[in-house]
Design an enzyme around this catalytic site. Structure first.
Site, PDB file in Angstrom:
ATOM      1  N   GLY A 120      -6.311  -2.000  -8.434  1.00  0.00           N
ATOM      2  CA  GLY A 120      -7.085  -1.125  -8.123  1.00  0.00           C
ATOM      3  C   GLY A 120      -7.719  -0.710  -9.029  1.00  0.00           C
ATOM      4  O   GLY A 120      -8.374  -1.038 -10.588  1.00  0.00           O
ATOM      5  N   SER A 121      -7.871   0.679  -9.051  1.00  0.00           N
ATOM      6  CA  SER A 121      -8.240   1.198  -9.583  1.00  0.00           C
ATOM      7  C   SER A 121      -7.964   2.060 -10.739  1.00  0.00           C
ATOM      8  O   SER A 121      -6.765   1.699 -10.870  1.00  0.00           O
ATOM      9  CB  SER A 121      -8.715   2.834  -8.372  1.00  0.00           C
ATOM     10  OG  SER A 121      -7.647   3.267  -8.923  1.00  0.00           O
ATOM     11  N   THR A 122      -8.622   1.717 -11.963  1.00  0.00           N
ATOM     12  CA  THR A 122      -7.835   2.283 -13.219  1.00  0.00           C
ATOM     13  C   THR A 122      -7.147   3.643 -13.080  1.00  0.00           C
ATOM     14  O   THR A 122      -5.846   3.941 -13.573  1.00  0.00           O
ATOM     15  CB  THR A 122      -9.059   2.678 -14.558  1.00  0.00           C
ATOM     16  OG1 THR A 122      -9.192   1.711 -14.197  1.00  0.00           O
ATOM     17  CG2 THR A 122      -8.574   3.485 -15.477  1.00  0.00           C
ATOM     18  N   GLY A 173      -3.678   3.055 -11.671  1.00  0.00           N
ATOM     19  CA  GLY A 173      -3.582   1.678 -13.222  1.00  0.00           C
ATOM     20  C   GLY A 173      -2.903   2.742 -13.832  1.00  0.00           C
ATOM     21  O   GLY A 173      -1.994   2.287 -14.597  1.00  0.00           O
ATOM     22  N   GLU A 213      -4.574  -4.816 -12.855  1.00  0.00           N
ATOM     23  CA  GLU A 213      -6.273  -5.274 -13.111  1.00  0.00           C
ATOM     24  C   GLU A 213      -6.508  -4.369 -12.341  1.00  0.00           C
ATOM     25  O   GLU A 213      -6.471  -3.253 -11.216  1.00  0.00           O
ATOM     26  CB  GLU A 213      -6.439  -6.613 -12.270  1.00  0.00           C
ATOM     27  CG  GLU A 213      -6.847  -7.882 -12.812  1.00  0.00           C
ATOM     28  CD  GLU A 213      -8.505  -7.970 -12.385  1.00  0.00           C
ATOM     29  OE1 GLU A 213      -9.214  -6.450 -12.446  1.00  0.00           O
ATOM     30  OE2 GLU A 213      -8.805  -7.743 -10.965  1.00  0.00           O
ATOM     31  N   GLU A 270     -17.620   3.372 -13.198  1.00  0.00           N
ATOM     32  CA  GLU A 270     -17.542   2.281 -12.687  1.00  0.00           C
ATOM     33  C   GLU A 270     -17.587   2.470 -10.793  1.00  0.00           C
ATOM     34  O   GLU A 270     -17.662   3.275 -10.341  1.00  0.00           O
ATOM     35  CB  GLU A 270     -16.248   1.249 -12.144  1.00  0.00           C
ATOM     36  CG  GLU A 270     -16.392   0.093 -11.101  1.00  0.00           C
ATOM     37  CD  GLU A 270     -14.713  -0.284 -11.056  1.00  0.00           C
ATOM     38  OE1 GLU A 270     -13.887   0.485 -10.895  1.00  0.00           O
ATOM     39  OE2 GLU A 270     -14.571  -1.553 -11.467  1.00  0.00           O
TER      40      GLU A 270
HETATM   41  P1  NAI Z   1      -7.170   2.144  -5.432  1.00  0.00           P
HETATM   42  O1  NAI Z   1      -6.329   2.132  -6.415  1.00  0.00           O
HETATM   43  O2  NAI Z   1      -6.634   3.827  -4.728  1.00  0.00           O
HETATM   44  O3  NAI Z   1      -6.388   1.149  -4.051  1.00  0.00           O
HETATM   45  C1  NAI Z   1      -5.498  -0.253  -5.212  1.00  0.00           C
HETATM   46  C2  NAI Z   1      -4.158   0.027  -4.114  1.00  0.00           C
HETATM   47  O4  NAI Z   1      -3.367   0.677  -4.969  1.00  0.00           O
HETATM   48  C3  NAI Z   1      -4.142  -0.275  -2.419  1.00  0.00           C
HETATM   49  O5  NAI Z   1      -3.919  -0.658  -1.876  1.00  0.00           O
HETATM   50  C4  NAI Z   1      -3.936   1.063  -2.323  1.00  0.00           C
HETATM   51  O6  NAI Z   1      -3.224   1.591  -1.448  1.00  0.00           O
HETATM   52  C5  NAI Z   1      -2.672   1.724  -3.387  1.00  0.00           C
HETATM   53  N1  NAI Z   1      -2.477   2.602  -3.981  1.00  0.00           N
HETATM   54  C6  NAI Z   1      -2.770   3.645  -3.932  1.00  0.00           C
HETATM   55  N2  NAI Z   1      -1.990   4.642  -4.584  1.00  0.00           N
HETATM   56  C7  NAI Z   1      -1.484   4.392  -5.439  1.00  0.00           C
HETATM   57  C8  NAI Z   1      -0.339   4.842  -6.102  1.00  0.00           C
HETATM   58  N3  NAI Z   1      -0.312   5.912  -5.959  1.00  0.00           N
HETATM   59  N4  NAI Z   1       0.953   4.173  -5.956  1.00  0.00           N
HETATM   60  C9  NAI Z   1       0.752   2.981  -5.897  1.00  0.00           C
HETATM   61  N5  NAI Z   1      -0.093   1.945  -5.356  1.00  0.00           N
HETATM   62  C10 NAI Z   1      -0.948   3.036  -4.457  1.00  0.00           C
HETATM   63  O7  NAI Z   1      -7.932   2.511  -5.315  1.00  0.00           O
HETATM   64  P2  NAI Z   1      -8.874   2.390  -3.737  1.00  0.00           P
HETATM   65  O8  NAI Z   1      -8.938   3.836  -3.604  1.00  0.00           O
HETATM   66  O9  NAI Z   1      -9.632   1.962  -2.877  1.00  0.00           O
HETATM   67  O10 NAI Z   1     -10.459   2.419  -4.412  1.00  0.00           O
HETATM   68  C11 NAI Z   1     -11.318   3.356  -5.617  1.00  0.00           C
HETATM   69  C12 NAI Z   1     -12.822   3.146  -6.691  1.00  0.00           C
HETATM   70  O11 NAI Z   1     -11.144   2.340  -7.316  1.00  0.00           O
HETATM   71  C13 NAI Z   1     -13.089   2.107  -6.352  1.00  0.00           C
HETATM   72  O12 NAI Z   1     -14.712   2.747  -5.982  1.00  0.00           O
HETATM   73  C14 NAI Z   1     -13.495   1.136  -7.170  1.00  0.00           C
HETATM   74  O13 NAI Z   1     -14.517   1.458  -8.314  1.00  0.00           O
HETATM   75  C15 NAI Z   1     -12.035   1.078  -8.030  1.00  0.00           C
HETATM   76  N6  NAI Z   1     -11.219  -0.428  -7.706  1.00  0.00           N
HETATM   77  C16 NAI Z   1     -11.129  -1.268  -8.249  1.00  0.00           C
HETATM   78  C17 NAI Z   1     -10.906  -2.609  -7.847  1.00  0.00           C
HETATM   79  C18 NAI Z   1     -10.907  -3.220  -8.131  1.00  0.00           C
HETATM   80  O14 NAI Z   1     -10.182  -4.269  -8.428  1.00  0.00           O
HETATM   81  N7  NAI Z   1      -9.687  -3.925 -10.392  1.00  0.00           N
HETATM   82  C19 NAI Z   1     -10.179  -2.968  -6.466  1.00  0.00           C
HETATM   83  C20 NAI Z   1     -10.285  -1.423  -5.515  1.00  0.00           C
HETATM   84  C21 NAI Z   1     -11.168  -0.830  -6.194  1.00  0.00           C
END
Ligand code: NAI
Ligand code: MG
Length: 496
Positions: A253-255, A258, A275, A406
């Site tokens: 997911g997002s940095t 992470g 990742e 990004e």
């Molecule tokens: P996000 O990182 O918030 O979500 C990814 C996953 O993490 C989801 O299942 C979410 O419910 C979960 N999550 C959110 N906050 C969490 C926390 N504090 N602890 C544990 N799990 C948590 O990403 P989001 O908000 O959907 O997208 C934001 C930006 O992140 C995108 O615009 C993109 O730039 C980036 N991104 C990168 C990805 C990649 O493949 N590396 C995938 C998705 C988003």
């Protein structure tokens, strides 16, 4: 000539739009899709309602229509899921002979293959990606990961010669919305092959293929508790990360999240792999096969609406060929078909969510405000749903935010360079290091560049190619650890 073609002709006078094909609609049928109106949590082999009884909707981003609702799992639900995974780990899965575990994983792979069409359509409905991609990439690759790791289950002694492996226990896995089923497969398959059990959380906007996968686990008679699938948002994710009885976290997911996970896990002894984001440089040298490179650049950034962490989201073109490349890129993006994800002709589907669309639009505004020159082909976007046209930016430099940050959308900033060393410095000049691409017909140049670019994957004369046998992961703020291949087994075992 239609009005639309006339507009295109004004924008790109050098293209003969009378000879550009327009395709008749070819939508994939949804007759065979059976979605429930409400899904439950998959815990201990059964679908159970959430303790607090809260649900939220997942919509089709191409129509904004609600597809189904799924639970928002809370602490009590996560406790139940982790307890089920722990019990299955101790009593069933880790004592099972590895060859038997392998049979279950093969069965999952085969069932997935048999139902590939159903999974592909649901993936496109729930997430907005073109059916061509979910059909040809997401679902077959997900099945391939199960096949591949099934093969390792009883051969771990060859993966780590001279060492014995011990599974870690319960793996908490949190996945994003850009490749929902594929990310589930990337995470579940190696965990199961090495003898661990799983609690997996789907992303808010794309839970449905994982729910279908849970049904498939029931059909495969996977022992209860070996894989538990929960739905919910960031809070639910946090409860998995911080649960004391989880031994390992795998996150994509997002940095930003992470970084939160790294802080939360510091000092706990839990293992983790991350990742995260990327800002890959795609580099075209003057000796490259130009048409092939242009097609690769298009695939690198417009594939899956640019919702790809390893997308080729910065383009560097050697100065001498820049005018030609730019002209060809403009020509090519004017022919890309944006629209119905279920149509087999569609190149660019729907943006995954309103939130993501707003993020992309805000970056386009920033790009213009910072002085970038924008090019968008005239294209008619559907009235409902979330859409963004393919977008190029020139007149940008390294310090522009659209070059550094990004965007995760179909937006490509383009810069030129003169020498190899210059472009390597520029390519490495971001906080990320996930992937990259190089286009040249000189092998020596490929080796020099790929060695010096600090990124986990660098493609040469191709882009976005995946295979279960090859490891994937990042440097710097792009993450930690590798998934896929032999290397992808290591984060799930202790070597003894
Ligand atoms: P996000 O990182 O918030 O979500 C990814 C996953 O993490 C989801 O299942 C979410 O419910 C979960 N999550 C959110 N906050 C969490 C926390 N504090 N602890 C544990 N799990 C948590 O990403 P989001 O908000 O959907 O997208 C934001 C930006 O992140 C995108 O615009 C993109 O730039 C980036 N991104 C990168 C990805 C990649 O493949 N590396 C995938 C998705 C988003
Ligand atoms: Mg959805």
């Amino acid at each position: 000539m239609t009005k639309e073609k006339k507009r295109l002709k004004v924008a790109n006078p050098h293209i003969d739009y009378d000879t550009v094909w327009t395709y008749a609609p070819a939508p994939e049928s949804t007759d065979h899709i059976h979605l429930k109106r409400r899904y439950e949590l998959f815990i201990n082999g059964e679908f159970v309602p959430p303790v607090k009884g809260k649900y939220f909707a997942t919509v089709n981003p191409a129509t904004e229509e609600k597809l189904a609702e799924v639970p928002e799992a809370t602490g009590e639900d996560i406790d139940k899921a982790v307890a089920a995974a722990r019990s299955a780990f101790e009593k069933v899965w880790s004592p099972m002979p590895p060859a038997e575990r392998g049979k279950y994983i093969y069965r999952i792979a085969r069932l997935l293959q048999e139902r590939a069409r159903e999974f592909a359509v649901i993936e496109s409905l729930d997430g907005g990606k073109p059916i061509r991609e979910s059909r040809d990439i997401d679902i077959p690759l997900a099945a391939a990961h199960f096949f591949y790791y099934a093969g390792w289950a009883d051969k771990l002694e060859y993966a780590f010669p001279g060492r014995k492996t011990r599974p870690l226990g319960v793996a908490g896995q949190i996945i994003p919305w850009n490749f929902p089923l594929l990310m589930a497969a990337w995470k579940i398959a190696p965990a199961l092959a090495t003898g661990n059990t799983v609690v997996l959380k789907t992303a808010e906007t794309t839970p449905l293929t994982a729910m279908k996968l849970a049904e498939l686990f029931q059909d495969a008679e996977l022992p209860p508790g070996v894989v538990n699938i929960v739905t919910g948002g960031g809070k639910t994710g946090q409860m998995i990360v911080n649960h004391p009885d989880v031994d390992k976290i795998a996150f994509t997911g997002s940095t930003e999240v992470g970084k939160y996970i790294r802080k939360a896990l510091a000092g706990t002894g839990k293992r983790y792999t991350l990742e995260l984001g990327g800002k890959a440089a795609n580099i075209i040298f003057e000796d490259a096969a130009v048409d092939q490179a242009v097609e690769g650049i298009i695939n690198g950034i417009f594939f899956n609406q640019g919702h790809v962490c390893c997308a080729g989201s910065r383009l560097y073109v050697q100065e001498s060929i820049a005018p030609e490349i730019l002209r060809k890129l403009k020509d090519r993006i004017a022919t890309l078909i944006v629209g119905d994800p279920l149509d087999k002709n569609t190149d660019i589907g729907a943006i995954n969510s309103r939130m993501q669309l707003e993020k992309i639009e805000s970056y386009v505004r920033i790009g213009k405000e910072e002085g970038g020159a924008i090019f968008q082909p005239p294209c008619k976007l559907p009235a409902k749903g979330y859409w963004h046209p393919p977008t190029l930016f020139t007149d940008v430099s390294q310090s522009h935010r659209i070059v550094q940050e990004e965007i995760f959308g179909p937006v490509l900033p383009i810069q030129t360079f003169r020498t190899v060393d210059e472009v390597i410095t520029k390519a490495n000049n971001t906080p990320y290091g996930l992937s990259g691409g190089v286009w040249t017909d000189k092998g020596a140049k490929i080796f020099k560049v790929t060695k010096q670019i600090r990124a986990g994957v660098v493609w040469a004369n191709t882009y976005n190619k995946f295979d279960p046998t090859s490891p994937f992961g990042g440097y710097k703020e792009s993450g930690l650890g590798r998934e896929g291949g032999l290397q992808g087994l290591l984060p799930y075992v202790e070597l003894v």
